[in-house]
Design an enzyme around this catalytic site. Sequence first.
Site, short mmCIF file in Angstrom:
data_model
loop_
_atom_site.label_atom_id
_atom_site.label_comp_id
_atom_site.label_asym_id
_atom_site.label_seq_id
_atom_site.Cartn_x
_atom_site.Cartn_y
_atom_site.Cartn_z
N GLU A 170 -9.14 -3.37 -27.61
CA GLU A 170 -10.05 -4.52 -27.71
C GLU A 170 -10.30 -5.14 -26.34
OE1 GLU A 170 -11.25 -8.75 -28.04
OE2 GLU A 170 -9.41 -7.94 -27.17
N GLU A 171 -9.26 -5.14 -25.49
CA GLU A 171 -9.34 -5.92 -24.25
C GLU A 171 -10.33 -5.35 -23.24
OE1 GLU A 171 -8.37 -8.72 -24.01
OE2 GLU A 171 -6.46 -9.08 -25.00
N HIS A 220 -4.55 -14.22 -21.55
CA HIS A 220 -4.74 -13.28 -20.45
C HIS A 220 -3.91 -13.61 -19.21
CE1 HIS A 220 -8.98 -11.82 -21.96
NE2 HIS A 220 -8.02 -11.64 -22.85
N ASP A 243 -1.92 -12.80 -27.86
CA ASP A 243 -3.12 -11.97 -27.73
C ASP A 243 -2.73 -10.51 -27.57
OD1 ASP A 243 -5.77 -11.29 -27.40
OD2 ASP A 243 -5.82 -11.77 -25.27
N HIS A 250 -5.67 -6.65 -32.64
CA HIS A 250 -5.60 -5.52 -31.70
C HIS A 250 -4.20 -5.36 -31.13
CE1 HIS A 250 -5.88 -8.02 -27.94
NE2 HIS A 250 -6.69 -8.78 -28.66
N ASP A 280 -7.49 -12.91 -34.04
CA ASP A 280 -7.36 -12.68 -32.60
C ASP A 280 -7.56 -13.98 -31.83
OD1 ASP A 280 -7.13 -11.49 -30.12
OD2 ASP A 280 -9.18 -10.72 -30.09
#
Length: 458
Positions: free
Chosen positions: A323-324, A425, A289, A277, A351
């Site tokens: 995606e997130e 994240h 990420d 992503h 991912d």
Amino acid sequence: MKLKLILLVLFSANQLYAQDTVTIRKIYDEALVNSKCYENLRYLCKNIGPRLSGSDNAQKAVVWSKKLMESYGFDKVYLQEVMVPHWVRGAKETAFIIDGKNRIPVPIAALGMSIATPKDGLTANIIEVQSLKEVEELGENKIKGKIVFYNRPFDPKFISTGEAYGRSGDQRFMGPATAAKYGAVGVIVRSLTESLDDYPHTGATLYNKDGKNIPAAAISTKAANKLSAMLKMRKLPLVKFYFKQDCQLLPDVLSYNVIGELTGTEHPGKFITVGGHLDSWDLAEGAHDDGTGVLQSAEVLRIFKALNYKPKNSVRAVFFMNEENGHNGGTKYAELAAKNKEEHIAAIETDEGGFTPRGFSFEDVSADFIKKINKRWKPILEPYETDRLTIGHSGTDIGPLKEKVPGVVLIGFRPDSQRYFDIHHSSNDVFENVNKRELELGAASMASLIYLIDQHGL
């Protein structure tokens, strides 16, 4: 006659094995000597940066990604329209533990899709819990008017940190919605990481569409330990929590999946997809990420082009958007694949960061299938230490293909998992935390598996 036939079959099999080993050696040589992956990642992280869906940076990343694939001379490069949510964090969040007259600063980050606190912030008593079930058991009598503090840590007994994340993640995904049902005024969640530090880890939360929404944020693991200790040492009314955040959800905006393709020479209407992503959270550069994932995917096709390998089936690199905090890119890709009656042989998602490759997991397949795959391909992949072929999860973005496109085999790329959730994240997800060689090995491992699928099918 029967002996001759057996010998002929064995001879043909040995020839194929020899050809496969030679090609895969070439794939690794190209990836490790001439890779463009690392420098592309540097540009994405340093020149564009955070790419939350709906943001200006996300659009800049779309434009740059399309130009990158075009520069490699792929047979087709195009954009796929998708509407995405546009959530913005706003001003930097602030938080304090209030202990009498003392105000102790706490590292905090709003959860993705959360609402804002009141303009002057939110102050309330805290109730610490370990699970959603505990909130339900305490009920409105104990929860109403309080800030619920979810403090269940990662379980360190899992070898795969992804399993620990899966077991803890419900606190963030559903914790705020559950607490709101019982009258909570806010939620704070222990960051989903085993690392003990002062970096809060964001991530999406899911509200009930028909319920009352309350502000929600993550605090760092060190802050969570400190708050928990203070709650145990003092009577509840003496310790309060304050936090302020200004996030808001704006109207959806138009964005794009970015797709590059090498057209199959024998079966152009059959597809093998590899992707990650393009969007990322807004706290950092989205390096692991999922900058590593999208650029490894493009690198697979670049390697094939460099080696003049012409696949039998069409091979696509897909940079999914959103995606997130919504998964709209993966959903749209599957919808259009079904609408266009595309036959997908396999889809691989990367991912889980650009760490040392270990192997691949195949979703919803039989033990017999895995046994056969291991028998055929483990000896070929073993010299590169990427031969762990197991049953397991594939990925969020390719998941919708399972319902929309019958017959597709969904595959997850599995790198070493031990460091991923230390930075996942958080503001630590930066280019400097990616190792060039690990990144290149991952791209080569995916190119190798796609080559084997293309040559021999599943």
